[in-house]
Design a protein around this motif. Structure first.
Motif, mmCIF file in Angstrom:
data_model
loop_
_atom_site.group_PDB
_atom_site.id
_atom_site.type_symbol
_atom_site.label_atom_id
_atom_site.label_comp_id
_atom_site.label_asym_id
_atom_site.label_seq_id
_atom_site.Cartn_x
_atom_site.Cartn_y
_atom_site.Cartn_z
ATOM 1 N N LYS A 168 0.842 -1.194 0.000
ATOM 2 C CA LYS A 168 0.000 0.000 0.000
ATOM 3 C C LYS A 168 0.881 1.249 0.000
ATOM 4 O O LYS A 168 1.867 1.320 0.712
ATOM 5 N N GLY A 169 0.520 2.208 -0.830
ATOM 6 C CA GLY A 169 1.309 3.432 -0.929
ATOM 7 C C GLY A 169 2.602 3.271 -1.696
ATOM 8 O O GLY A 169 3.422 4.192 -1.701
ATOM 9 N N THR B 245 5.035 2.107 -5.257
ATOM 10 C CA THR B 245 5.208 2.641 -6.605
ATOM 11 C C THR B 245 5.397 1.509 -7.600
ATOM 12 O O THR B 245 6.152 0.565 -7.340
ATOM 13 N N MET C 116 -6.204 1.918 -6.961
ATOM 14 C CA MET C 116 -6.699 3.153 -6.352
ATOM 15 C C MET C 116 -6.809 3.006 -4.840
ATOM 16 O O MET C 116 -6.353 3.859 -4.070
ATOM 17 N N ASN C 117 -7.397 1.917 -4.401
ATOM 18 C CA ASN C 117 -7.620 1.743 -2.969
ATOM 19 C C ASN C 117 -6.330 1.511 -2.187
ATOM 20 O O ASN C 117 -6.256 1.838 -0.998
ATOM 21 N N LYS C 118 -5.317 0.970 -2.848
ATOM 22 C CA LYS C 118 -4.013 0.798 -2.203
ATOM 23 C C LYS C 118 -3.152 2.054 -2.285
ATOM 24 O O LYS C 118 -2.079 2.110 -1.689
ATOM 25 N N GLY C 119 -3.597 3.053 -3.046
ATOM 26 C CA GLY C 119 -2.850 4.307 -3.136
ATOM 27 C C GLY C 119 -1.543 4.179 -3.877
ATOM 28 O O GLY C 119 -0.538 4.790 -3.503
ATOM 29 N N THR D 203 1.303 4.562 -6.850
ATOM 30 C CA THR D 203 1.803 5.532 -7.818
ATOM 31 C C THR D 203 2.344 4.770 -9.022
ATOM 32 O O THR D 203 3.067 3.784 -8.857
#
Length: 391
Positions: free
Chosen positions: A301-302, A304, A324-327, A329
């Motif tokens: 999560k979060g 790249t 999207m839900n894991k954020g 990039t």
């Protein structure tokens, strides 16, 4: 001159074709001393890149000796050894001024065709379809180099062809992939694909301070080369990649994931990979995106996701909701080669890296059709083919 030409899906031949000539004052002509077969050339061989025409000269990893110069090229002289970036960039447009050389606004004469497919046109590319400019490639004895006052970089005699050639593409591509992965000191980076770009991404990630690099492939010699470069490895034909990455990262997932595979991913029994293979076989799709889906599910999560692997069209069933839900990039793109050639040449000269490690099969240009097929079929231990047009 002799040149390797595309004549249809699965059909490449060495033909006799007209020599290139100066067409613009910013052109140069080089005598090719070394060139290479790239993984993205296989997308052309396999028919996945649209707008190819019979007789197109392939090849975008090129270097050689300058033998003729246009009147506006003042930074080079006859006899210089140069490496030529695969991206053709003007150096003057808004994008080039920002260092986004693969997004150059001026070098694709078929920009309207590319814009219909992509919204806007990227830069022209050597040997990579008419949508990308229709430029002849350098798997040939000679090459016309447009914008020669911007692209080619002079190579000192202390650096061999085997060390310098890959500044044209795969070394900057692997390095930019690692840079796009936004690696922080100590991070765990997972890299799918241990082909030539993956090998340079492994070494680049470690140069940038990654604590661990985990490389994923199934070909024994590629996995061995990855281990020699400092990576842990996973053979995806024997181990579930998601489960293994969760186990190795205390269920958190890698901090960054790099897709160095692109549009022809394999999957060995995974339902989505089977569907991709069927759809591309009957040309209902252009891209097999099993690896991209897997990176989204595996990345922490979060984290790249960096994508140097080439995709050519539309892709199905990408888990965008998970991303999207894991954020997550995403950073991707054709390489801004001109931004990297000089600093990476300094790393070669200082001994930080010797890119010649990746060459497994030196060959003559006349052997290119056979070597394309060996590379595609992963036969005879082929990882990287370097061609010598002179023999």
């Amino acid at each position: 001159m002799r040149a390797l030409c595309w004549h249809g899906t699965g059909d490449v031949r060495v033909d006799t074709v007209p020599d290139p000539r100066i067409e613009h004052p910013r052109d140069a002509i080089i005598r090719i001393t070394a060139c290479a077969i790239c993984g993205s050339d296989l997308h052309l061989l396999d028919g996945y890149q649209p707008t190819m025409e019979s007789g197109d000269i392939l090849g975008h990893e090129n270097m050689g000796e300058v033998i003729e110069l246009g009147s506006e090229v003042t930074n080079l002289k006859i006899g210089d050894r140069v490496v030529v970036p695969f991206t053709i960039s003007c150096g003057q447009c808004w994008f080039c001024q920002k260092g986004l050389f693969s997004a150059c606004d001026r070098t694709n004469p078929n920009a309207e065709l590319a814009a219909k497919a992509m919204g806007q046109s990227p830069a022209g590319l050597f040997g990579f379809s008419h949508m990308m400019g229709g430029y002849s490639g350098g798997q040939a004895q000679y090459l016309r180099v447009p914008m020669a006052d911007v692209g080619p970089i002079k190579i000192p005699d202390s650096v061999t062809d085997e060390q310098a050639l890959f500044l044209s593409d795969i070394f900057p591509t692997g390095y930019m992939a690692a840079e796009n992965a936004q690696i922080q000191p100590g991070d765990t980076v997972a890299i799918w694909g241990c082909g030539p770009v993956g090998q340079f991404a492994i070494r680049s990630a470690l140069m940038m301070g990654a604590g661990r690099v985990i490389a994923i492939d199934e070909v024994p010699e590629r996995l061995a080369m990855a281990e020699a470069g400092g990576a842990e490895t996973i053979d995806f034909s024997e181990i579930d990649v998601y489960d293994e990455l969760m186990s190795r990262t205390a269920k958190r997932g890698p901090d960054s994931c790099i897709d160095a595979v692109g549009c022809e991913a394999a999957g060995h029994g995974a339902a989505d990979a089977i569907l991709d293979k069927v759809k591309t076989a009957v040309m209902l799709a252009t891209d097999r995106v099993h690896v991209l889906r897997q990176t989204i599910m595996c990345c922490r999560k979060g984290g790249t996701i960096s994508i140097p692997g080439v995709y050519v069209g539309m892709a199905d069933k990408i888990p965008l909701g998970a991303a999207m839900n894991k954020g997550l990039t995403f950073k991707m793109g054709q390489t801004h080669v001109q931004a990297y050639t000089r600093p990476l040449l300094e790393k070669i000269k200082s001994g930080q890296i010797d890119p010649s490690f990746v060459v497994t099969h030196p060959a003559a240009l006349e052997d290119a059709p056979e070597m394309y097929k060996k590379f595609r079929d992963k036969k005879d231990g082929v990882i990287k083919v370097m061609l010598r047009p002179g023999g």
